[in-house]
Design a protein around this motif. Structure first.
Motif, mmCIF file in Angstrom:
data_model
loop_
_atom_site.group_PDB
_atom_site.id
_atom_site.type_symbol
_atom_site.label_atom_id
_atom_site.label_comp_id
_atom_site.label_asym_id
_atom_site.label_seq_id
_atom_site.Cartn_x
_atom_site.Cartn_y
_atom_site.Cartn_z
ATOM 1 N N TYR A 135 0.765 -1.207 -0.050
ATOM 2 C CA TYR A 135 0.111 -0.008 0.102
ATOM 3 C C TYR A 135 0.928 1.211 0.052
ATOM 4 C CZ TYR A 135 -3.780 -3.018 1.476
ATOM 5 O OH TYR A 135 -4.695 -4.157 1.394
ATOM 6 N N ARG A 136 0.238 2.193 -0.419
ATOM 7 C CA ARG A 136 0.821 3.555 -0.364
ATOM 8 C C ARG A 136 -0.143 4.452 0.273
ATOM 9 N NH1 ARG A 136 1.391 6.073 -6.642
ATOM 10 N NH2 ARG A 136 -0.805 6.397 -6.906
ATOM 11 N N THR A 137 0.311 5.499 1.027
ATOM 12 C CA THR A 137 -0.593 6.205 1.881
ATOM 13 C C THR A 137 -0.235 7.621 1.746
ATOM 14 O OG1 THR A 137 -1.398 6.585 3.994
ATOM 15 C CG2 THR A 137 0.658 5.949 4.041
ATOM 16 N N PHE A 138 -1.181 8.669 1.513
ATOM 17 C CA PHE A 138 -1.175 10.115 1.573
ATOM 18 C C PHE A 138 -2.275 10.659 1.952
ATOM 19 C CE2 PHE A 138 -2.597 8.416 -2.501
ATOM 20 C CZ PHE A 138 -3.870 9.109 -2.612
ATOM 21 N N GLU A 139 -2.363 11.970 2.144
ATOM 22 C CA GLU A 139 -3.377 12.780 2.709
ATOM 23 C C GLU A 139 -3.903 13.777 1.493
ATOM 24 O OE1 GLU A 139 -3.702 16.364 5.676
ATOM 25 O OE2 GLU A 139 -2.859 14.685 6.576
ATOM 26 N N ARG A 140 -5.353 13.581 1.340
ATOM 27 C CA ARG A 140 -5.958 14.119 0.262
ATOM 28 C C ARG A 140 -7.341 14.890 1.235
ATOM 29 N NH1 ARG A 140 -8.652 10.492 -3.428
ATOM 30 N NH2 ARG A 140 -6.474 10.221 -4.302
ATOM 31 N N ASP A 141 -7.283 16.239 1.023
ATOM 32 C CA ASP A 141 -8.484 16.810 1.927
ATOM 33 C C ASP A 141 -8.499 16.615 3.420
ATOM 34 O OD1 ASP A 141 -9.059 18.053 -0.848
ATOM 35 O OD2 ASP A 141 -10.629 16.277 -0.891
ATOM 36 N N TYR A 178 -5.581 5.359 1.212
ATOM 37 C CA TYR A 178 -4.927 4.218 1.111
ATOM 38 C C TYR A 178 -4.878 3.624 -0.259
ATOM 39 C CZ TYR A 178 -4.701 4.495 5.978
ATOM 40 O OH TYR A 178 -4.388 4.936 7.584
ATOM 41 N N GLU A 179 -3.749 3.327 -1.104
ATOM 42 C CA GLU A 179 -4.037 2.654 -2.358
ATOM 43 C C GLU A 179 -3.133 1.530 -2.287
ATOM 44 O OE1 GLU A 179 -4.763 6.579 -5.224
ATOM 45 O OE2 GLU A 179 -2.596 5.719 -4.982
ATOM 46 N N LEU A 180 -3.753 0.568 -2.936
ATOM 47 C CA LEU A 180 -3.149 -1.108 -3.076
ATOM 48 C C LEU A 180 -2.514 -1.189 -4.386
ATOM 49 C CD1 LEU A 180 -3.231 -4.003 -2.348
ATOM 50 C CD2 LEU A 180 -5.336 -4.212 -3.448
ATOM 51 N N ALA A 181 -1.435 -1.489 -4.400
ATOM 52 C CA ALA A 181 -0.582 -1.935 -5.666
ATOM 53 C C ALA A 181 -1.235 -3.047 -6.176
ATOM 54 C CB ALA A 181 0.913 -2.137 -5.484
ATOM 55 N N TRP A 203 -2.469 1.306 -9.317
ATOM 56 C CA TRP A 203 -2.719 1.777 -8.018
ATOM 57 C C TRP A 203 -4.021 1.824 -7.750
ATOM 58 C CZ3 TRP A 203 0.690 1.052 -4.103
ATOM 59 C CH2 TRP A 203 1.883 1.253 -4.421
ATOM 60 N N ARG A 204 -4.971 1.452 -6.644
ATOM 61 C CA ARG A 204 -6.306 1.638 -6.544
ATOM 62 C C ARG A 204 -6.724 1.789 -5.052
ATOM 63 N NH1 ARG A 204 -8.795 -2.910 -4.779
ATOM 64 N NH2 ARG A 204 -7.882 -4.958 -5.091
ATOM 65 N N ALA A 205 -7.649 2.584 -4.962
ATOM 66 C CA ALA A 205 -8.359 3.024 -3.413
ATOM 67 C C ALA A 205 -8.515 1.541 -2.901
ATOM 68 C CB ALA A 205 -9.271 3.874 -3.446
ATOM 69 N N SER A 206 -8.092 1.480 -1.451
ATOM 70 C CA SER A 206 -8.213 0.189 -0.874
ATOM 71 C C SER A 206 -7.832 0.456 0.753
ATOM 72 C CB SER A 206 -7.652 -1.000 -1.341
ATOM 73 O OG SER A 206 -7.719 -2.310 -0.554
ATOM 74 N N ASP A 207 -8.634 0.251 1.474
ATOM 75 C CA ASP A 207 -8.352 0.138 2.887
ATOM 76 C C ASP A 207 -8.959 -0.979 3.937
ATOM 77 O OD1 ASP A 207 -7.686 1.222 5.454
ATOM 78 O OD2 ASP A 207 -8.984 2.828 5.632
ATOM 79 N N ALA A 208 -8.161 -1.894 3.749
ATOM 80 C CA ALA A 208 -8.288 -3.318 4.230
ATOM 81 C C ALA A 208 -8.500 -3.138 5.818
ATOM 82 C CB ALA A 208 -7.125 -4.489 3.892
ATOM 83 N N ARG A 209 -7.396 -2.139 6.391
ATOM 84 C CA ARG A 209 -7.590 -2.106 7.851
ATOM 85 C C ARG A 209 -9.209 -1.453 8.218
ATOM 86 N NH1 ARG A 209 -2.759 1.444 8.917
ATOM 87 N NH2 ARG A 209 -3.828 2.135 10.586
#
Length: 169
Positions: free
Chosen positions: A136-142, A147-150, A154-160
């Motif tokens: 995953y890569r993580t960053f801040e938006r708004d 979280y984005e999954l490889a 890259w696609r939005a995904s938040d398994a946690r």
């Protein structure tokens, strides 16, 4: 009416639920891979992960016994998007990020080398066990953490979030 609670509980604990010894073995392999990953990334001059988080059935405690002992543990690795850059300074592709992780966890002692799959890097063990490492890569938006999954990209995904939802429900 006959009370069969004790019989059902005994069956569940003996025949359905994954035994404690096997859960412990999987946890040890997860921890070994985390150490191997961090050492390999450091060796290769790659960024440090900001975290590793177990997800899926192991995290939710819903793993069940399998006749062929085909068990996996999903252990996501998270990186800051700003640190996942290639040699030219461009963002690493999803495929490049998975390859970076695959290379970091590779060990010559493995009978079968780790491989990049669509949504994770898989580390194989004997007797059907494997550890899946989603990247995953993580960053801040708004003002919110994203979280984005490889995957294929890259696609939005938040398994946690899924694990938290399951435990709360």
């Amino acid at each position: 009416m006959f009370n069969c609670h004790d019989d059902l509980t005994a069956y569940h604990n003996g025949m359905v639920r994954l035994p404690l010894a096997e859960r412990q073995t999987m946890r040890e392999r997860r921890d070994t891979n985390r150490t191997r990953l961090k050492s390999g990334l450091s060796r290769d001059g790659e960024p440090k992960p900001v975290g590793c988080h177990t997800q899926g059935s192991y995290a939710m405690r819903t793993m069940i016994q399998h006749a062929a002992k085909d068990y996996d543990i999903d252990d996501g690795v998270y990186f800051k998007k700003s640190e996942l850059v290639g040699p030219g300074g461009a963002e690493k592709s999803a495929a490049a990020a998975k390859e970076m992780v695959r290379k970091a966890v590779h060990d010559e002692k493995f009978k079968k080398a780790p491989e990049c799959l669509k949504n994770c890097v898989r580390v194989y063990y004997d007797a059907g066990f494997h550890v899946d490492i989603p990247v995953y890569r993580t960053f801040e938006r708004d003002g919110k953490e994203v979280y984005e999954l490889a995957s294929s990209d890259w696609r939005a995904s938040d398994a946690r979030a899924v694990t938290h939802w399951f435990k709360d429900a």
